[in-house]
Scaffold this motif. Sequence first.
Motif, PDB file in Angstrom:
ATOM      1  N   LEU A 159       8.590  24.647  17.242  1.00 28.01           N
ATOM      2  CA  LEU A 159       8.043  24.002  18.431  1.00 28.01           C
ATOM      3  C   LEU A 159       8.590  22.590  18.630  1.00 28.01           C
ATOM      4  CD1 LEU A 159       4.276  24.934  18.326  1.00 28.01           C
ATOM      5  CD2 LEU A 159       5.766  25.193  20.284  1.00 28.01           C
TER       6      LEU A 159
ATOM      7  N   LEU B 228       7.664  20.132  16.766  1.00 24.94           N
ATOM      8  CA  LEU B 228       6.615  19.178  16.403  1.00 24.94           C
ATOM      9  C   LEU B 228       6.902  18.548  15.053  1.00 24.94           C
ATOM     10  CD1 LEU B 228       3.348  20.972  17.554  1.00 24.94           C
ATOM     11  CD2 LEU B 228       4.466  19.016  18.573  1.00 24.94           C
TER      12      LEU B 228
ATOM     13  N   LYS C  51       8.621  23.766  24.635  1.00 17.58           N
ATOM     14  CA  LYS C  51       7.167  23.905  24.689  1.00 17.58           C
ATOM     15  C   LYS C  51       6.688  24.450  26.030  1.00 17.58           C
ATOM     16  CE  LYS C  51       6.505  19.740  22.738  1.00 17.58           C
ATOM     17  NZ  LYS C  51       5.752  18.581  22.243  1.00 17.58           N
TER      18      LYS C  51
ATOM     19  N   GLN D  78      -3.041  27.985  17.541  1.00 15.28           N
ATOM     20  CA  GLN D  78      -3.086  27.428  16.196  1.00 15.28           C
ATOM     21  C   GLN D  78      -4.140  28.118  15.345  1.00 15.28           C
ATOM     22  OE1 GLN D  78      -3.912  23.511  18.173  1.00 15.28           O
ATOM     23  NE2 GLN D  78      -3.732  22.967  16.026  1.00 15.28           N
TER      24      GLN D  78
ATOM     25  N   GLY E  65      -8.368  23.192  17.668  1.00 18.33           N
ATOM     26  CA  GLY E  65      -9.421  22.296  18.111  1.00 18.33           C
ATOM     27  C   GLY E  65      -9.664  22.439  19.600  1.00 18.33           C
ATOM     28  N   PHE E  66     -10.888  22.127  19.989  1.00 16.93           N
ATOM     29  CA  PHE E  66     -11.233  22.116  21.405  1.00 16.93           C
ATOM     30  C   PHE E  66     -12.032  20.865  21.682  1.00 16.93           C
ATOM     31  CE2 PHE E  66     -10.722  26.630  20.599  1.00 16.93           C
ATOM     32  CZ  PHE E  66      -9.953  26.996  21.681  1.00 16.93           C
ATOM     33  N   TYR E  67     -12.021  20.447  22.922  1.00 17.34           N
ATOM     34  CA  TYR E  67     -12.884  19.334  23.305  1.00 17.34           C
ATOM     35  C   TYR E  67     -14.276  19.892  23.516  1.00 17.34           C
ATOM     36  CZ  TYR E  67      -8.491  16.964  23.791  1.00 17.34           C
ATOM     37  OH  TYR E  67      -7.276  16.418  23.521  1.00 17.34           O
TER      38      TYR E  67
ATOM     39  N   LEU F  74      -1.688  19.818  32.137  1.00 17.22           N
ATOM     40  CA  LEU F  74      -0.669  19.352  31.195  1.00 17.22           C
ATOM     41  C   LEU F  74       0.617  20.155  31.350  1.00 17.22           C
ATOM     42  CD1 LEU F  74      -2.727  18.826  27.922  1.00 17.22           C
ATOM     43  CD2 LEU F  74      -1.854  17.093  29.453  1.00 17.22           C
ATOM     44  N   ASN F  75       0.489  21.406  31.822  1.00 15.30           N
ATOM     45  CA  ASN F  75       1.668  22.239  32.016  1.00 15.30           C
ATOM     46  C   ASN F  75       2.213  22.151  33.429  1.00 15.30           C
ATOM     47  OD1 ASN F  75       2.396  23.981  29.588  1.00 15.30           O
ATOM     48  ND2 ASN F  75       0.164  24.025  29.602  1.00 15.30           N
TER      49      ASN F  75
ATOM     50  N   LYS G 242      -1.013  30.229  30.463  1.00 18.60           N
ATOM     51  CA  LYS G 242       0.308  29.606  30.462  1.00 18.60           C
ATOM     52  C   LYS G 242       1.398  30.646  30.719  1.00 18.60           C
ATOM     53  CE  LYS G 242       2.901  26.463  27.506  1.00 18.60           C
ATOM     54  NZ  LYS G 242       2.902  25.665  26.285  1.00 18.60           N
TER      55      LYS G 242
ATOM     56  N   THR H 138      -7.513  18.747  17.910  1.00 21.27           N
ATOM     57  CA  THR H 138      -7.101  18.815  19.312  1.00 21.27           C
ATOM     58  C   THR H 138      -5.771  18.114  19.543  1.00 21.27           C
ATOM     59  OG1 THR H 138      -8.567  16.946  19.659  1.00 21.27           O
ATOM     60  CG2 THR H 138      -9.355  19.079  20.354  1.00 21.27           C
TER      61      THR H 138
ATOM     62  N   SER I 194      -2.925  18.313  17.784  1.00 23.41           N
ATOM     63  CA  SER I 194      -1.757  19.181  17.712  1.00 23.41           C
ATOM     64  C   SER I 194      -1.751  20.175  18.871  1.00 23.41           C
ATOM     65  CB  SER I 194      -1.692  19.897  16.368  1.00 23.41           C
ATOM     66  OG  SER I 194      -2.918  20.452  16.054  1.00 23.41           O
ATOM     67  N   LYS I 195      -2.939  20.521  19.341  1.00 30.97           N
ATOM     68  CA  LYS I 195      -2.985  21.390  20.527  1.00 30.97           C
ATOM     69  C   LYS I 195      -2.394  20.656  21.721  1.00 30.97           C
ATOM     70  CE  LYS I 195      -5.974  24.185  22.181  1.00 30.97           C
ATOM     71  NZ  LYS I 195      -7.219  24.851  22.259  1.00 30.97           N
ATOM     72  N   LEU I 196      -2.775  19.406  21.864  1.00 30.12           N
ATOM     73  CA  LEU I 196      -2.267  18.583  22.960  1.00 30.12           C
ATOM     74  C   LEU I 196      -0.742  18.473  22.871  1.00 30.12           C
ATOM     75  CD1 LEU I 196      -4.017  17.202  25.036  1.00 30.12           C
ATOM     76  CD2 LEU I 196      -3.974  15.139  23.660  1.00 30.12           C
ATOM     77  N   LEU I 197      -0.251  18.230  21.655  1.00 32.27           N
ATOM     78  CA  LEU I 197       1.186  18.007  21.491  1.00 32.27           C
ATOM     79  C   LEU I 197       1.980  19.299  21.567  1.00 32.27           C
ATOM     80  CD1 LEU I 197       1.117  15.288  18.717  1.00 32.27           C
ATOM     81  CD2 LEU I 197       1.485  15.002  21.157  1.00 32.27           C
ATOM     82  N   ALA I 198       1.297  20.455  21.456  1.00 27.15           N
ATOM     83  CA  ALA I 198       2.019  21.719  21.603  1.00 27.15           C
ATOM     84  C   ALA I 198       2.256  22.032  23.076  1.00 27.15           C
ATOM     85  CB  ALA I 198       1.247  22.847  20.934  1.00 27.15           C
ATOM     86  N   GLN I 199       1.634  21.248  23.949  1.00 28.80           N
ATOM     87  CA  GLN I 199       1.888  21.416  25.379  1.00 28.80           C
ATOM     88  C   GLN I 199       3.161  20.651  25.745  1.00 28.80           C
ATOM     89  OE1 GLN I 199      -0.007  23.557  26.804  1.00 28.80           O
ATOM     90  NE2 GLN I 199      -1.381  23.643  25.047  1.00 28.80           N
TER      91      GLN I 199
END
Lengths: 259, 318
Positions: free
Chosen positions: A60, A62, A85, A92, A96-98, A113-114, A161, B98, B100-105
């Motif tokens: 990715l 990262l 990306k 993952q 995580g989620f907000y 974001l996309n 997506k 969150t 790494s989720k953000l950065l995977a976008q």
Amino acid sequence: MSLDQALRPGEPAIQTRDLSKRYGAQVAVDRLNLSVAEGEVFGFLGPNGAGKTTTLLMLLGLTEPTSGTARVAGLDPRRQPIRVKRQVGYLQENMGFYRDLDARQMLAFIAELNDMPSPEAGERAEAALQAVGLAGEAGKKIGAYSRGMRQRLGLAEILLKQPRIAFLDEPTIGLDPDGTARMLEVIERLAREQGMTVLLCSHLLEQVERVCTRIGIMIGGRLVAEGTLAELRAAKFGLAGEELSLEQIYLRYFRESST
Amino acid sequence: MSALRAITRKEVSDHFSSSRFLILFSLIAMVSILMVYMAGLKISQDLEGEVKPTFVFLMLFTSSGIGFPLVQFVAFFGPLVGLILGFDSINREWNEGTLSKLLAQPIYRDAVINGKFLAGVLVIGVTLTAIVLAITGLGLVTLGVVPGAEELYRIFFYLLVSLVYVCFWLGVAILFSILFRSITTSALASLASWIFFSFLIPLAASAGASAAPPLSGESQTGYIMRVSELERTLSLVSPMRMYLESMAVIVDPLRRTASALVAVGRNEDISLSRFAGPLSLDQSLLMVFPQIVFLVAILVLCFGVSYIVFQRREIRSI
């Protein structure tokens, strides 16, 4: 969304050459050579700490590889991480989620974001929630979701997506049998109908056996075996020459490597 | 660009809907409005019989009705707003997975930190503006005086420098939230740095300065001057001191030095002004230009360090 057509016809969707990652003295990924064709569902097996997640992060863009190269969708994730990306959806492990958002808000945020235009994103989000069976609970805050519901929301993000390639890291962990079946069904359908390339990491070998067209076994940072189930079976026979299950094959490799 | 906008919008709405921010905002609004109300009463009393007082409106910010003036209140407690908005901004996302989720976008990594900082700046800006507007309105009622154009300009600069000052503390908090993985640690580190710069340095400066022995043959006044000068030099390390000095001059046109040796009461101040006219705004600004540049510089430095540290973090540890 317009797709980036960097991938030449016939070129593998994911390809790595001697991809390695070291953290100090510890070798996380050791000269990995992996090739996944477009539209394939590739099962990526291995014990905890085998380097699967590190590989995904390198693919990715990262994480910087220590050495070696990778190409994802015809692009170098090191040089063009944003373009990579754009085409890769990543589910993952322990995602995580907000907690203060609800499912719809979360999907809207991901869509933004996309760079997705909002009317289209709204429709797609509803369809995605419908497909993973969360439409009824989409108004609830994610903080109140169970583990399985979060997992399903993660899959909904990928459906929203609609990437060409999906990296799914332990997608069925924490799901009930019905959820698991539904998740696998969605994955199979994505590959079959939309030609999505899927890289599936899992410990649940039965599931891998069911949905994956090809399988790679990674132990201690190295890819020790790769091929279709039949090819893997041909490499490892039982004592009496009987056909082994994937679980038995996997355990053989695992025990060989630890002795 | 759209990623930056998306992240900023989400952060701003998170801030405004968090109970943490609401508590803090109502507390600060309450205290400052109360203080200004008291100051207003005191100013009306003080100015009784005064023939032609000038810049009455600005006195709202500098007059001490109960205890200490508003300018000082913001100097002490403004940093808390910045710290509270920022101390968990990055490490909470780390801990909840969150980030790494953000950065995977498909976004650039700096969109995350820029968005967080920008959101903090917007929230602080809105908060300060709201409080200053409330004070202005209350001042109109209690004093019955309409502020002149110059007073409004000065209030605007007061707002601007206060924003820079509070945002510096936001930057400090964000830096700690990048450096420390644990939210508790970054909260404590933020508080510790606030206490250190706002309370310990002024105390240490005055203690250190008064420990200086008088030189032989030095006059009493000369000694007092020297000690006060020494104290000022020592306390220049503190951003709070810089802020207070610049504020004192910007809000009070009658001031012609950033450091006052003797505290002058409002009445004496006004009688002095008969002999010395007020400074024009540009002269006031020129006088505290170094202080303002210092505040902007530490803000930029703090954000710059956070930015670099964040960009270079190994993602696996995220």
